[in-house]
Structure formats: C-alpha cells, structure tokens
Design a protein around this motif. Structure first.
Motif, PDB file in Angstrom:
ATOM      1  N   ASN A 284       1.083  -1.479  -0.226  1.00  0.00           N
ATOM      2  CA  ASN A 284       0.182   0.274  -0.332  1.00  0.00           C
ATOM      3  C   ASN A 284       1.254   1.319   0.015  1.00  0.00           C
ATOM      4  O   ASN A 284       0.619   1.518  -0.924  1.00  0.00           O
ATOM      5  CB  ASN A 284      -0.852   0.123   1.001  1.00  0.00           C
ATOM      6  CG  ASN A 284      -2.378   0.207   0.857  1.00  0.00           C
ATOM      7  OD1 ASN A 284      -2.462   0.665  -0.679  1.00  0.00           O
ATOM      8  ND2 ASN A 284      -3.223   0.368   1.972  1.00  0.00           N
ATOM      9  N   TYR A 306      -5.052   0.381  -9.177  1.00  0.00           N
ATOM     10  CA  TYR A 306      -5.543  -1.244  -8.938  1.00  0.00           C
ATOM     11  C   TYR A 306      -5.118  -1.526  -8.024  1.00  0.00           C
ATOM     12  O   TYR A 306      -5.499  -2.181  -7.085  1.00  0.00           O
ATOM     13  CB  TYR A 306      -5.766  -1.449  -9.722  1.00  0.00           C
ATOM     14  CG  TYR A 306      -6.225  -1.559 -11.599  1.00  0.00           C
ATOM     15  CD1 TYR A 306      -7.847  -1.293 -10.896  1.00  0.00           C
ATOM     16  CD2 TYR A 306      -5.639  -1.474 -12.238  1.00  0.00           C
ATOM     17  CE1 TYR A 306      -8.692  -1.321 -11.626  1.00  0.00           C
ATOM     18  CE2 TYR A 306      -6.729  -0.596 -13.535  1.00  0.00           C
ATOM     19  CZ  TYR A 306      -8.296  -1.214 -12.977  1.00  0.00           C
ATOM     20  OH  TYR A 306      -9.173  -0.804 -14.024  1.00  0.00           O
ATOM     21  N   ILE A 307      -4.068  -0.979  -7.318  1.00  0.00           N
ATOM     22  CA  ILE A 307      -2.632  -2.486  -6.258  1.00  0.00           C
ATOM     23  C   ILE A 307      -3.324  -1.260  -5.142  1.00  0.00           C
ATOM     24  O   ILE A 307      -3.545  -1.927  -4.365  1.00  0.00           O
ATOM     25  CB  ILE A 307      -1.951  -1.514  -6.894  1.00  0.00           C
ATOM     26  CG1 ILE A 307      -0.582  -3.012  -7.683  1.00  0.00           C
ATOM     27  CG2 ILE A 307      -0.239  -2.128  -5.152  1.00  0.00           C
ATOM     28  CD1 ILE A 307       0.626  -2.123  -7.863  1.00  0.00           C
ATOM     29  N   ASP A 309      -6.404  -0.795  -4.513  1.00  0.00           N
ATOM     30  CA  ASP A 309      -7.695  -1.292  -4.283  1.00  0.00           C
ATOM     31  C   ASP A 309      -7.752  -2.298  -4.107  1.00  0.00           C
ATOM     32  O   ASP A 309      -8.157  -2.929  -2.556  1.00  0.00           O
ATOM     33  CB  ASP A 309      -8.701  -0.799  -5.223  1.00  0.00           C
ATOM     34  CG  ASP A 309      -9.070   0.797  -5.947  1.00  0.00           C
ATOM     35  OD1 ASP A 309      -8.772   1.659  -4.897  1.00  0.00           O
ATOM     36  OD2 ASP A 309      -9.147   0.805  -6.866  1.00  0.00           O
ATOM     37  N   LEU A 310      -6.497  -3.262  -4.499  1.00  0.00           N
ATOM     38  CA  LEU A 310      -6.790  -5.163  -4.433  1.00  0.00           C
ATOM     39  C   LEU A 310      -6.142  -5.093  -2.678  1.00  0.00           C
ATOM     40  O   LEU A 310      -6.191  -5.385  -2.383  1.00  0.00           O
ATOM     41  CB  LEU A 310      -5.646  -5.736  -5.376  1.00  0.00           C
ATOM     42  CG  LEU A 310      -6.824  -5.353  -6.347  1.00  0.00           C
ATOM     43  CD1 LEU A 310      -5.751  -5.581  -7.835  1.00  0.00           C
ATOM     44  CD2 LEU A 310      -7.693  -6.189  -6.377  1.00  0.00           C
ATOM     45  N   SER A 311      -4.960  -3.656  -2.687  1.00  0.00           N
ATOM     46  CA  SER A 311      -4.124  -4.280  -1.112  1.00  0.00           C
ATOM     47  C   SER A 311      -5.907  -4.050   0.225  1.00  0.00           C
ATOM     48  O   SER A 311      -5.390  -4.259   0.773  1.00  0.00           O
ATOM     49  CB  SER A 311      -3.128  -3.564  -0.734  1.00  0.00           C
ATOM     50  OG  SER A 311      -3.516  -1.790  -1.277  1.00  0.00           O
ATOM     51  N   GLU A 312      -6.127  -3.175  -0.332  1.00  0.00           N
ATOM     52  CA  GLU A 312      -7.227  -3.165   0.634  1.00  0.00           C
ATOM     53  C   GLU A 312      -8.878  -3.949   1.143  1.00  0.00           C
ATOM     54  O   GLU A 312      -9.320  -3.903   2.121  1.00  0.00           O
ATOM     55  CB  GLU A 312      -8.387  -1.226   0.367  1.00  0.00           C
ATOM     56  CG  GLU A 312      -7.149   0.121   0.627  1.00  0.00           C
ATOM     57  CD  GLU A 312      -8.006   0.916   0.461  1.00  0.00           C
ATOM     58  OE1 GLU A 312      -9.339   1.155  -0.008  1.00  0.00           O
ATOM     59  OE2 GLU A 312      -7.059   1.988   0.780  1.00  0.00           O
ATOM     60  N   ARG A 313      -8.828  -4.452  -0.639  1.00  0.00           N
ATOM     61  CA  ARG A 313      -9.596  -6.032  -0.595  1.00  0.00           C
ATOM     62  C   ARG A 313      -8.593  -7.109   0.436  1.00  0.00           C
ATOM     63  O   ARG A 313      -9.312  -7.345   0.857  1.00  0.00           O
ATOM     64  CB  ARG A 313      -9.656  -5.961  -1.628  1.00  0.00           C
ATOM     65  CG  ARG A 313     -10.584  -4.768  -2.592  1.00  0.00           C
ATOM     66  CD  ARG A 313     -11.189  -5.740  -4.228  1.00  0.00           C
ATOM     67  NE  ARG A 313     -11.728  -7.183  -3.678  1.00  0.00           N
ATOM     68  CZ  ARG A 313     -11.587  -8.166  -4.697  1.00  0.00           C
ATOM     69  NH1 ARG A 313     -11.273  -7.545  -6.432  1.00  0.00           N
ATOM     70  NH2 ARG A 313     -12.602  -8.754  -5.219  1.00  0.00           N
ATOM     71  N   ALA A 314      -7.598  -6.894   0.775  1.00  0.00           N
ATOM     72  CA  ALA A 314      -6.481  -7.908   1.139  1.00  0.00           C
ATOM     73  C   ALA A 314      -7.083  -7.836   2.790  1.00  0.00           C
ATOM     74  O   ALA A 314      -6.917  -8.764   3.122  1.00  0.00           O
ATOM     75  CB  ALA A 314      -5.105  -8.387   0.333  1.00  0.00           C
TER      76      ALA A 314
END
Length: 677
Positions: A284, A306-307, A309-314
């Motif tokens: 992040n 995108y990175i 957003d995806l890290s926050e989903r993780a």
C-alpha cells in the motif's frame, strides 16, 4: 461324590416319613421333617427362601392339600423347589401340580418301591431347579444389560434380542426375530466374502464400528463385538453380537476435534494475518508513494490505483481472518440489540433481494430490555453475513428445483404452505436456559441469553458439509463466488463476545444458525469515545514544524514506507529493527520527539520494550503500531501512557494524523530528555 443336599420332607404318615428319611440320609443328605401343612409353612417362611435345596411335599396332609400349601407359598412370594409326593396321582392333578410350580412328582406305590428311585429323582429335581435358576439368571442378565445383545444362527438369522437392543434400534423383538441384520442396512453377505463374516466363520471374534439405521430411518453408530458360540463337541452353532450406541460419543468426539482444529487454525490465522498486514503496509505504501510522483502516466496511475484497491480488499480479507481467530477489534458497549436489528433490517432487505421476515422482541419476559455487551459494527457484520449465507442457500435450492421443472420451493415444515412464509427469517428474542443445551458445534450452558436466529428454507447441509462449515476457506460455492470465511468470521465474532453459535441443518430441509449472547441487565449506555480511530481524510500533511521521530519495526519494507511518509510531512526520521538497537540510539544525546513502536516483533516482548524505552527516555511519547487490530498488551500500554494505537496496514494520511495526535499528546513534556547514564 454327590453333593450333600438339605431336604425338607412334609409327610403325615410317620412310618412312610421314617422310610423316606432313612433312604435319603443313607444317600448322604440332611433331612428335616414335619407332619402338617401349617408347620411346613411356618418352617419355610422362618428359614427363608433358598434354605432348602428341595421340599418333598405330600399331596394329602391332615390340615390341607399339598397343592394348597404350594399356592400359599406362591402368594407369600416364596419360591422353593418342590417335588410332589402323592399316592393318588392322575393326569389332572399332575397338570395342576406342575402349573403351580412343582418341579416333578413321585407316586407312592403300596409296595414302597418308589424309595429305590427316590435319591435319583431328588438329585435330578435339584439339578433341574439349579439349571432353571441359572438360565433365569442369564436371561435376566441379558435383559438388564445396557448394551444391545442379539443372538443369531450361522446364517445371521436373529433368534433373540434383549430390551436394550429394542430401545437402541426402535424395532421390537417380534419384528426382529426371524430377520437378518440386513434390516439395519449394514450387513455384508453371509457367504464368507465379507471381512466380518470371514472372521466369525473362522471362529474368531470380530470387533469394530458399524453405521446402522433405526426403524425410523435415522442413522446411528455402534461399537460391535461379534463372537462365535460352539457346543460341547466344538461345533459352531450360533453368533452373539454385543452392540453399544456410540453416536453421542462420536458427536462429542467430532465436536472436540472441531474445537481443537478451530483453535489451531485460529492461532495460525492470527500469525498469518499479522505478517500479511506487514506486507500490505509495504504494498500500500509504495503504491501511495508512486501515485505522488509527478511524472506518473495515466496508465501507471491506473495500475497503481488498482494495487491500492486490491491491497485494501486484501486487508478486508485479513480482518475476516482475524475475526475468525477471535481477535477482532471490538469496541464494546451496552447495546439494545432490538435497535440494531431495526437499523439493519433495511440494509438486509436491500442486500439479499429476497422475501424476508424480521421478528424482533424489544423486551424480555421480565419486562427488561434485551441488552448485550457488544461492538455494534461487528454484530451487524455477523448478522449481514448470516443473511447472505441464507440467501445463497435459498438461491441454490431454487435453481435446483427449477432445473427439475418444479415451480415452488418446499421447506422443512410441510404443514405450512410455501406461499405463507418467507424463505428467510431473522428473529430476535430472549432465551432462558435452565440446563445445558446440547447442540452443534458447541453446547450452550444454562443462562439468560439474547438469541438471534437466522433461518432459511434453502438447500441445507448434509453431515459431511456441516462438519466443515466452520473451517476457513471451506466453501461449496463455485470458484469466485465465496471465500469460505463468512461463517468462520461470524463464529469468531460470537466467540469474541463470549457468546455461542449453533447450527441446525439437514440436506433439503434448510438451515438455522442461532447466536446466543449473554444478556446484561444494566441501563443502555452511550457510545464510549475511543483513542484508536484515525479514519480522518487528510490529503496533504498539515503545515507543522518537522520533528525527530524514531521508528522501531522488524519489517524493512514497513520501515522504509513509514520513513518516506514522514519525510514527506517534513519530519526527521531514524529507524531501528529492534528495541535493542533503538536503545543504543536513545543513549546518544539526540533529540527524539516521538517513538513509533511495533508491538509484534519476533523474540520481543511489547510490554518490556515499552517500559525499557520509558526508562531510557522518560516522558518521550510512544505511538503503538500493530498488524493485529487488538493486540493483548495494547490496552495496558494505553493506560500506562502510550499516546495512541495505529493499525497496520494504514493509509498515508492516517499515519500523519496519528503522528500529529501523538506529538500533541507529548506537548508539555521535555522536548529533549536527558539520556540515562
């Protein structure tokens, strides 16, 4: 030598009595004699049952008939072996004598030739009586046994069962006698091809476990021992099976294994989530730093976003893991669950897109409110997850029925028309348990609870799926349709609230998940202010004088990201990968305005580290940082002077805000503390 018997002769003719007595005493027996039925009754009742091995009773006595005396003894509840002696024997009398309980009868002939055979007749009568007693004892033992017992012939045909077997299987002995174990849906062929049959036909005992089926169709598990029976000539004649119902034991065993598995996975999940959060902090952080670069193209910016957003989903997935590990970030307060339910009803209805009934009891039977100590956000999340699971189960069943050309969804209650009930029901009410309630996966102790139920009329779960329902990442959904963390996360939240969760489900009959939360009686309090929330939108660092900050963390990526974030805000940053290295830096006369301390470092104790920093630089403010939403030492450290707790992974603005809050809390303390010499 034959055993010595204690005999009692009841004979009114003295001459005959003397001859009988002499003949029996010559055979080595002890003989007692009386002349009347009344005397005989007195002696027998006085001596007690079992004193005499045999009573030789004359049919014709001065005061009564021998048959009458025999009936009086029966009415008195005294059972004595009787050999009837009569000079007037006929078939009618013999029938009555035997029906009254006499072992046999002897006819006194005029020539007294019966005396020659009398010792033999006495010995046979006593042997027969003792054999009958032993058989009766064996039958009583068979019937008194708690284990089910069945005797079969060599082809497996059932010849006899006991009461425990009837109770265990639901079949009466009349229904079982003449059948084979096929009636229990477990038997293999009786031709010796099955391992069980091969073992017992080889005259060896077989021991193992079988899954049988009761008369009503419900399965049960038994621990069985089947042994061969041989006669005196060594010929195999029968088999005897001794069965014990171990269904409850197996259920408890599965429950224990499930609890142990959940504990192990929970511990692993907590450790993995902490390390994962450190990785996410680096990912992040570097993505945020990349977004700040001036020469980033639109495509690069899109990729970096995108990175992020995806890290926050993780990070969300990690929080679910931590909830399962029973380490959720709980901000508990006294809460009226009915208010929460009303506030959640609209959200649930919009989310599931299904007909839904919500039944909310506002007050308990005693008139008091339904209050619990709970984190409203976590509890709401648990409710929504349960309803989403229910929606998916209903959708799955609806799809299956449509595939079969059926138009309506049937449920577990056939007596209620489908159109009269919604496929999902959410209920809230009081549950007062006066005794422990047996349930899966955990028993519910007696107590006063606020009970939250989510019931669906969906596809339900077979036992094989139900046993894995709380396993993280176990899911029956298609790839991409679910993570398998919903129900385990709910279980973790419930455990974190000192509550209990039960699941009642069967394939084709829907599922009911019940959450029992301990009820509290105090007045509802307002939300308590917390010191741990930094969700403040600050797009750029505030214009504040740069300060000297020491960052202690074992993860190099986290150190680098934090250093870069703080340097953007104008601070001077030094880093240390351990408290030992940090103490060496503090020993020098360098200004330190704030210490950021990671609580979860290998081979480091957070409490000891915190106090060591305080001893080295008294008054220096310490901002705690952890990859776990709620670390064990954090509350105590906050009470002992720590200026805040920052949860990892964090956004850049969250770090700036937490640091500014920590520096403000440190105002009034010495800007530069003298190092310890």
């Amino acid at each position: 030598m034959e055993s010595v018997l204690k005999l009692f002769v009841v004979e009114d003719e003295d001459a005959v009595a003397l001859l009988i007595r002499k003949r029996l005493e010559d055979a080595g027996h002890h003989v007692t004699h009386c002349r009347t039925g009344a005397d005989a009754l007195t002696i027998i009742l006085g001596q007690g049952q079992g004193h005499f091995d045999l009573v030789l009773l004359d049919q014709v006595l001065p005061d009564m008939k021998g048959l009458e005396l025999l009936n009086k003894l029966t009415r008195e509840g005294v059972s004595v072996p009787v050999l009837m002696v009569t000079a007037h024997g006929d078939e009618h009398l013999v029938t009555k004598v035997l029906q009254a309980g006499a072992l046999d009868y002897v006819v006194k002939d005029s020539g007294l030739r019966f005396l020659d055979e009398l010792p033999k007749c006495v010995a046979e009568s006593v042997s027969r009586h003792r054999l009958e007693q032993m058989n009766q004892l064996l039958v009583q033992s068979l019937e008194s046994a708690r284990d089910g017992i069945a005797i079969t012939d060599l082809q497996g045909t059932i010849l006899k069962v006991n009461q425990a077997h009837e109770k265990m299987t639901g079949f009466s002995r009349q229904e079982l006698v003449g059948t084979t174990p096929d009636v229990f849906k477990n038997a293999g062929p009786a031709d010796g091809t099955d391992p069980l049959w091969r073992t017992i036909l080889a005259r060896n005992s077989w021991q193992g476990e079988l899954t049988n089926q009761r008369k009503d169709g419900t399965p049960y598990q038994t621990s069985v021992t089947i042994s061969p029976i041989v006669d005196r000539q060594g010929r195999l004649t029968h088999f005897v099976a001794i069965e014990r119902d171990v269904s409850e034991h197996k259920a408890l065993e599965r429950q224990l294994l499930q609890a142990q598995k959940l504990q192990s996975i929970g511990t692993l999940a907590g450790g993995v989530a902490h390390e994962f959060n450190n990785l996410l902090a680096g990912i992040n952080g570097y993505a945020y730093l990349g977004l700040r670069e001036p020469d980033v193209t639109e495509t690069q910016r899109e990729f970096l976003q995108y990175i992020v957003d995806l890290s926050e989903r993780a990070a969300t997935l990690t929080r679910q893991l931590l909830a399962f590990a029973r380490k959720p970030a709980l901000s508990r307060r006294r809460l009226a669950v009915a208010d929460l339910m009303h506030g959640t009803a609209d959200l649930i209805t919009k989310t599931v897109h299904k007909d839904l009934t919500v039944e909310v009891a506002v007050r308990a039977a005693d008139g008091g409110p339904l209050l619990v100590e709970a984190d409203p956000n976590q509890l709401q999340q648990a409710i929504v997850n349960l309803v989403l699971n229910a929606r998916d189960a209903v959708n799955e069943r609806t799809a299956a029925l449509h595939a079969e050309g059926q138009a309506a969804v049937s449920g577990p209650l056939p007596s209620v028309p489908v159109a009269d009930r919604a496929p999902i029901a959410v209920r809230l009410h009081q549950a007062v348990l006066t005794a422990e309630k047996v349930a899966f996966p955990q028993h519910i102790p007696a107590g006063d609870y606020v009970l939250l139920e989510v019931e669906d009329h969906g596809c339900g779960m077979p036992p094989s799926v139900l046993n894995q329902a709380l396993d993280p990442f176990f899911t029956t959904k298609d790839v991409g349709q679910g993570t398998g963390l919903g129900l385990p996360m709910v279980f973790g939240i419930v455990q974190g609230h000192h509550g209990y969760l039960t699941i009642d489900s069967a394939a084709g009959h829907g599922t009911r998940v019940s959450v029992y939360l301990p009820r509290v009686m105090e007045t509802v309090g307002g939300p308590k202010p917390g010191r741990m929330a930094y969700d403040v939108e600050v797009l750029e660092p505030e214009s504040t004088p740069g300060r000297s900050i020491l960052v202690i963390d074992d993860e190099e990526a986290v150190l680098d990201v934090v250093r870069r974030f703080l340097e953007i805000a104008g601070h001077r940053v030094t880093c240390a990968t351990s408290v030992h290295a940090a103490l060496d830096q503090l020993a020098e006369a360098n200004a330190v305005d704030l210490v950021i301390l990671d609580l979860m470092m290998p081979r480091e104790d957070a409490l000891s580290n915190f106090h060591a920093l305080g001893r080295k630089r008294p008054g220096v403010p310490v901002l705690l940082c952890t990859g776990l939403p709620q670390a064990d030492p954090a509350p105590e450290l906050l009470r002992n002077g720590a200026v805040g707790l920052l949860r990892n992974p964090f956004r850049m603005n969250e770090l700036w805000y937490a640091v500014n809050q920590g520096l403000s809390a440190g105002e009034g303390k010495a800007r530069v503390a003298e190092p310890q010499r």
